[in-house]
Design a protein around this motif. Structure first.
Motif, mmCIF file in Angstrom:
data_model
loop_
_atom_site.group_PDB
_atom_site.id
_atom_site.type_symbol
_atom_site.label_atom_id
_atom_site.label_comp_id
_atom_site.label_asym_id
_atom_site.label_seq_id
_atom_site.Cartn_x
_atom_site.Cartn_y
_atom_site.Cartn_z
ATOM 1 N N ARG A 64 -8.286 5.617 12.299
ATOM 2 C CA ARG A 64 -7.490 3.851 12.499
ATOM 3 C C ARG A 64 -7.885 3.597 13.818
ATOM 4 N NH1 ARG A 64 -3.237 5.276 8.947
ATOM 5 N NH2 ARG A 64 -4.028 5.969 7.300
ATOM 6 N N LYS A 65 -7.275 4.131 14.309
ATOM 7 C CA LYS A 65 -7.262 3.990 16.099
ATOM 8 C C LYS A 65 -8.910 3.807 16.696
ATOM 9 C CE LYS A 65 -2.178 4.356 17.210
ATOM 10 N NZ LYS A 65 -1.728 5.517 18.634
ATOM 11 N N GLU A 100 1.483 7.816 1.335
ATOM 12 C CA GLU A 100 0.833 6.001 0.753
ATOM 13 C C GLU A 100 1.355 6.441 -0.909
ATOM 14 O OE1 GLU A 100 -0.805 3.711 1.268
ATOM 15 O OE2 GLU A 100 -0.342 4.295 3.317
ATOM 16 N N SER A 108 -1.203 12.662 8.393
ATOM 17 C CA SER A 108 -1.332 11.418 9.115
ATOM 18 C C SER A 108 -1.427 10.898 10.403
ATOM 19 C CB SER A 108 0.659 10.896 8.165
ATOM 20 O OG SER A 108 0.856 10.596 6.953
ATOM 21 N N ASN A 109 -1.165 11.736 11.226
ATOM 22 C CA ASN A 109 -1.376 11.779 12.701
ATOM 23 C C ASN A 109 -2.959 11.798 12.568
ATOM 24 O OD1 ASN A 109 1.753 11.699 13.409
ATOM 25 N ND2 ASN A 109 1.114 13.686 14.191
ATOM 26 N N GLU A 110 -3.222 12.866 11.999
ATOM 27 C CA GLU A 110 -5.281 12.570 12.048
ATOM 28 C C GLU A 110 -5.305 11.130 11.280
ATOM 29 O OE1 GLU A 110 -5.936 15.749 9.545
ATOM 30 O OE2 GLU A 110 -5.627 17.264 11.193
ATOM 31 N N GLU A 127 -4.318 8.088 11.338
ATOM 32 C CA GLU A 127 -3.928 7.395 12.318
ATOM 33 C C GLU A 127 -5.114 7.137 13.725
ATOM 34 O OE1 GLU A 127 -2.201 3.957 13.810
ATOM 35 O OE2 GLU A 127 -1.781 5.071 12.611
ATOM 36 N N ILE A 128 -5.203 8.350 14.505
ATOM 37 C CA ILE A 128 -5.935 8.795 15.160
ATOM 38 C C ILE A 128 -7.511 8.081 14.529
ATOM 39 C CG2 ILE A 128 -7.888 10.175 16.408
ATOM 40 C CD1 ILE A 128 -5.399 11.358 16.597
ATOM 41 N N THR A 135 -2.498 11.006 1.691
ATOM 42 C CA THR A 135 -0.999 10.841 2.641
ATOM 43 C C THR A 135 -0.248 11.294 1.342
ATOM 44 O OG1 THR A 135 -0.353 9.170 3.192
ATOM 45 C CG2 THR A 135 -1.698 10.245 4.366
#
Length: 188
Positions: free
Chosen positions: A176-177, A106, A169-171, A173-174, A103
């Motif tokens: 990682r979750k 990052e 960034s949203n992708e 994060e999903i 990203t």
């Protein structure tokens, strides 16, 4: 001759949109120039990404001393633009960090972790600093960009990020979750 005219024109626009923190237009220019400079058979790595940057900012050399892989802080900054001549006191410093399949945020985080901006005042640079993170996503064949503007005391003044960066960034994060959820559900 047209090749050089286009390179200078694109480069002038790239520097202008960078200084105006127009990340949307920066990404559009990078996407276009990437298609012109990188051949499909080329391995897309950090070196080829730098080739795209060299082409994108070719004419910036008239106003900036450009350092690549310059030892700064606790590492080596990918690209630093230091205003030259009479612009040294009034020109903005640009620090660029490049990433592939990561990203742009990052890349910005790496600039902060390695403190690539340390020591600039001692060298006579007093204006604002633009920290620029640029990421190339190979799957989507798209660039994402983030610009953070700081004063010379490293106080944040503004942040701009591209739509592609927000989505990336949203992708991530999903992902990682989901990994955390899978990891916690497999434990007894």
């Amino acid at each position: 001759m047209q090749y050089f005219y286009n390179m200078i024109k694109n480069s002038d626009e790239m520097l202008e949109v960078t200084l105006h923190k127009n990340v949307k237009r920066m990404c559009e220019i990078l996407d276009k120039l990437h298609m012109e400079k990188i051949i499909i058979e080329d391995k897309l790595d950090h070196g080829n990404l730098k080739r795209v940057m060299d082409y994108s900012y070719f004419n910036a050399r008239t106003k900036y001393d450009i350092e690549e892989e310059s030892p700064r802080g606790h590492g080596r900054a990918d690209i630093i633009f230091l205003p030259k001549g009479k612009n040294k006191v009034n020109g903005e410093i640009i620090i660029i960090e490049l990433k592939v399949n990561s990203t742009a945020k990052e890349a910005i985080n790496q600039i902060h972790q390695k403190k690539y901006y340390n020591g600039l005042k001692k060298k006579g640079y007093y204006r604002n600093i633009l920290l620029i993170g640029i990421n190339y996503d190979q799957k989507k064949v798209k660039y994402s960009c983030v610009i953070e503007e700081y004063n010379n005391k490293i106080k944040l003044l503004s942040t701009s990020e591209s739509e592609a960066e927000r989505k990336r960034s949203n992708e991530l994060e999903i992902i990682r979750k989901n990994k955390r959820l899978r990891g916690s559900s497999s434990k007894p």
